[in-house]
Design a protein around this motif. Structure first.
Motif, PDB file in Angstrom:
ATOM      1  N   VAL A 191      50.321  63.929 -13.531  1.00 33.98           N
ATOM      2  CA  VAL A 191      49.500  64.180 -14.747  1.00 33.98           C
ATOM      3  C   VAL A 191      50.370  64.437 -15.862  1.00 33.98           C
ATOM      4  N   ALA A 192      50.064  64.000 -16.977  1.00 34.90           N
ATOM      5  CA  ALA A 192      50.804  64.436 -18.295  1.00 34.90           C
ATOM      6  C   ALA A 192      50.361  65.646 -18.734  1.00 34.90           C
ATOM      7  N   GLN A 193      51.233  66.874 -18.876  1.00 35.91           N
ATOM      8  CA  GLN A 193      50.805  68.197 -19.460  1.00 35.91           C
ATOM      9  C   GLN A 193      50.221  68.263 -20.688  1.00 35.91           C
ATOM     10  N   GLY A 194      49.164  68.745 -20.948  1.00 32.62           N
ATOM     11  CA  GLY A 194      48.508  68.910 -22.181  1.00 32.62           C
ATOM     12  C   GLY A 194      47.656  67.578 -22.712  1.00 32.62           C
ATOM     13  N   SER A 195      47.849  66.639 -21.811  1.00 37.83           N
ATOM     14  CA  SER A 195      47.143  65.226 -22.268  1.00 37.83           C
ATOM     15  C   SER A 195      45.574  65.287 -21.995  1.00 37.83           C
ATOM     16  N   SER A 196      44.918  64.031 -22.548  1.00 37.81           N
ATOM     17  CA  SER A 196      43.516  64.232 -22.197  1.00 37.81           C
ATOM     18  C   SER A 196      43.479  63.899 -20.597  1.00 37.81           C
ATOM     19  N   ALA A 197      44.214  63.272 -20.151  1.00 38.38           N
ATOM     20  CA  ALA A 197      44.028  63.284 -18.655  1.00 38.38           C
ATOM     21  C   ALA A 197      44.247  64.681 -17.826  1.00 38.38           C
ATOM     22  N   HIS A 198      44.966  65.465 -18.476  1.00 38.58           N
ATOM     23  CA  HIS A 198      44.979  66.974 -17.886  1.00 38.58           C
ATOM     24  C   HIS A 198      43.676  67.486 -17.776  1.00 38.58           C
ATOM     25  N   VAL A 200      41.243  68.450 -14.467  1.00 33.77           N
ATOM     26  CA  VAL A 200      40.472  69.841 -14.355  1.00 33.77           C
ATOM     27  C   VAL A 200      39.210  69.721 -14.308  1.00 33.77           C
ATOM     28  N   ALA A 201      38.370  68.933 -15.098  1.00 32.43           N
ATOM     29  CA  ALA A 201      36.966  68.882 -15.321  1.00 32.43           C
ATOM     30  C   ALA A 201      36.338  68.307 -13.842  1.00 32.43           C
ATOM     31  N   SER A 202      37.164  66.934 -13.547  1.00 33.42           N
ATOM     32  CA  SER A 202      36.618  66.492 -12.358  1.00 33.42           C
ATOM     33  C   SER A 202      36.986  67.053 -11.243  1.00 33.42           C
ATOM     34  N   LEU A 203      38.025  68.027 -11.027  1.00 34.37           N
ATOM     35  CA  LEU A 203      38.160  68.940  -9.782  1.00 34.37           C
ATOM     36  C   LEU A 203      37.042  69.883  -9.782  1.00 34.37           C
ATOM     37  N   LYS A 204      36.531  70.522 -11.126  1.00 31.65           N
ATOM     38  CA  LYS A 204      35.523  71.455 -10.982  1.00 31.65           C
ATOM     39  C   LYS A 204      34.432  70.788 -10.471  1.00 31.65           C
ATOM     40  N   LYS A 205      33.999  69.591 -11.065  1.00 34.12           N
ATOM     41  CA  LYS A 205      32.638  68.890 -10.530  1.00 34.12           C
ATOM     42  C   LYS A 205      32.888  68.620  -8.986  1.00 34.12           C
ATOM     43  N   ALA A 206      33.998  68.539  -8.377  1.00 35.65           N
ATOM     44  CA  ALA A 206      33.774  68.417  -7.110  1.00 35.65           C
ATOM     45  C   ALA A 206      34.167  69.879  -6.216  1.00 35.65           C
ATOM     46  N   GLY A 207      33.915  71.011  -6.790  1.00 38.85           N
ATOM     47  CA  GLY A 207      33.960  72.412  -6.244  1.00 38.85           C
ATOM     48  C   GLY A 207      35.285  72.654  -6.104  1.00 38.85           C
ATOM     49  N   GLN A 215      36.021  73.472 -28.035  1.00 38.76           N
ATOM     50  CA  GLN A 215      36.073  74.904 -27.797  1.00 38.76           C
ATOM     51  C   GLN A 215      36.418  75.093 -26.155  1.00 38.76           C
ATOM     52  N   GLU A 216      35.456  74.342 -25.408  1.00 36.49           N
ATOM     53  CA  GLU A 216      35.358  74.293 -24.009  1.00 36.49           C
ATOM     54  C   GLU A 216      36.752  74.156 -23.395  1.00 36.49           C
ATOM     55  N   ILE A 217      37.186  72.958 -23.894  1.00 39.74           N
ATOM     56  CA  ILE A 217      38.687  72.389 -23.714  1.00 39.74           C
ATOM     57  C   ILE A 217      39.756  73.715 -23.748  1.00 39.74           C
ATOM     58  N   ALA A 218      39.515  74.085 -24.878  1.00 40.14           N
ATOM     59  CA  ALA A 218      40.674  75.325 -25.207  1.00 40.14           C
ATOM     60  C   ALA A 218      40.387  76.588 -24.292  1.00 40.14           C
ATOM     61  N   ASP A 219      39.099  77.092 -24.088  1.00 45.18           N
ATOM     62  CA  ASP A 219      38.934  78.068 -23.148  1.00 45.18           C
ATOM     63  C   ASP A 219      39.409  77.727 -21.750  1.00 45.18           C
ATOM     64  N   THR A 220      39.364  76.482 -21.392  1.00 48.45           N
ATOM     65  CA  THR A 220      39.673  75.990 -19.935  1.00 48.45           C
ATOM     66  C   THR A 220      41.324  76.481 -19.757  1.00 48.45           C
ATOM     67  N   PHE A 221      41.867  75.711 -20.886  1.00 49.07           N
ATOM     68  CA  PHE A 221      43.480  75.713 -20.829  1.00 49.07           C
ATOM     69  C   PHE A 221      43.918  77.372 -20.768  1.00 49.07           C
ATOM     70  N   THR A 222      43.216  78.121 -21.721  1.00 47.60           N
ATOM     71  CA  THR A 222      43.622  79.531 -22.114  1.00 47.60           C
ATOM     72  C   THR A 222      43.416  80.162 -20.726  1.00 47.60           C
ATOM     73  N   ALA A 223      42.558  79.863 -20.142  1.00 45.17           N
ATOM     74  CA  ALA A 223      41.935  80.656 -18.663  1.00 45.17           C
ATOM     75  C   ALA A 223      43.043  80.411 -17.627  1.00 45.17           C
ATOM     76  N   LEU A 224      43.588  79.070 -17.843  1.00 40.66           N
ATOM     77  CA  LEU A 224      44.544  78.518 -16.759  1.00 40.66           C
ATOM     78  C   LEU A 224      46.072  79.051 -17.130  1.00 40.66           C
ATOM     79  N   LYS A 225      46.106  79.742 -18.364  1.00 43.41           N
ATOM     80  CA  LYS A 225      47.406  80.107 -18.895  1.00 43.41           C
ATOM     81  C   LYS A 225      48.294  79.124 -19.238  1.00 43.41           C
TER      82      LYS A 225
END
Length: 349
Positions: A151-158, A162-169, A306-316
């Protein structure tokens, strides 16, 4: 005379799209070291709007739709080979506006860049996919645990990953992430060096049309499907440039509407401008381009970003907390529908 087509690994994308400041300000694709070239000027008048673009992007769609006629201001085009230098140019005030996908502005905001999201489009995310080789044993996202994913870091695919993995647990740490820009990721995917690839159109269409892989899952209903026009605050404070930007955005909105009724015509133009094979371009147009509608930069949109921002902040992966509302300007909303308005149905498979 028809332009020479580029090799697949060298495809240059529009929005990125659009799409990783230096490495972190990734648009939808491209290499952060890529540069820019000065283009020509359209229109006439005493005001010049400096527009950053990529191959097959805003200039191409506006010209194809006949929306570059009768300009009473000038548009000076600068063509960037990737998203990062475009965003850096907006931050520096060298470019007044340019187009990006849903995640790059978050990384720009996290880096403290001087940018404002001024316009938005909502489309389906069917072209944002996690691909696997045709003969892969993987049948669902849950099976990605322990597997390698490019995956390209910082891209929409990034974020889609993350979101697809979360949906899959699953968590991002549950997979072996390989941060690769599209050209390198394409090579790694087709040579079997990674188990999966999180990417966007037209790469999705390229793999599917070439029968080199299949979709494990896509971002539809998982990510917000937004793309943006971003502007420099200095341009927004200039009354004449702000007026020109208002007209420019209206033309761009009409051009995207034009695409819906001229899919094959736009696909040919896009293929000519980027070097994409025409069947790949048409598949991407039907799956992605035709679904986009202009929407307001409103509270639900800001909350989604904001959800995207918070997600990447949490991932550092973003070094600070981002208040995304501070990086938006709603003056160009006019009578546009809310950002929650459903996208047009995809006309592709």
């Amino acid at each position: 005379m028809r332009r020479r087509r580029l090799a697949p690994a060298a495809l240059l994308l529009p929005l990125a799209l659009l799409l990783p400041l230096a490495l972190l300000l990734t648009a939808c694709g491209g290499n952060s070291a890529a540069g820019t070239s000065a283009g020509h000027v359209d229109g006439k008048g005493s005001v010049t709007l400096n527009v950053g673009d990529q191959k097959g992007g805003s200039e191409a769609i506006l010209r194809a739709a006949g929306e570059l006629k009768d300009l009473d201001y000038k548009i000076r085009w600068s063509t960037f080979t990737s998203g990062p230098p475009l965003l850096e140019a907006i931050n520096a005030g060298a470019v007044d506006t340019g187009g990006v996908g849903n995640t790059p502005p978050v990384f720009a905001a996290g880096a403290g860049s001087k940018i404002k999201v001024v316009a938005a489009w909502h489309g389906t995310s069917k072209g944002d996919t996690i691909l696997v080789p045709k003969d892969s044993p993987l049948k669902n996202p849950e099976q990605l645990k322990g597997r390698s994913v490019a995956v390209a870091q910082g891209s929409s695919a990034h974020f889609q990953l993350v979101a697809s993995l979360k949906k899959a647990g699953l968590k991002l740490s549950d997979v072996k992430v390989k941060y690769l820009q599209p050209a390198d990721a394409l090579a790694a995917f087709t040579s079997g060096k990674v188990d999966a690839w999180a990417v966007w159109d037209p790469y999705t269409s390229q793999i599917l049309q070439g029968k080199q892989g299949r979709v494990l899952t896509d971002g539809d209903g998982v990510t917000n499907g937004h793309t943006f026009q971003v502007a420099a605050p200095a341009a927004l404070k200039d009354k004449k440039k702000s007026a020109a930007l208002t007209d420019y955005l209206e033309r761009l909105r009409r051009a995207y509407t034009w695409v819906y009724d001229h899919q094959e015509e736009w696909a040919k133009v896009w293929a000519e401008d980027t070097g994409l094979p025409e069947d790949v371009a048409l598949a991407a147009v039907k799956r992605t381009y035709t679904t986009r509608i202009a929407v307001a930069v409103d509270k639900p949109l800001i909350a989604s970003e904001q959800e995207i921002a918070d997600t990447f902040t949490a991932l550092k992966l973003i070094p600070r907390t981002v208040d995304f509302a501070r990086f938006t300007d709603t003056r160009f909303n006019g009578g546009l529908p809310p950002s929650t308005t459903p996208a047009r149905p995809s006309t592709g498979s």
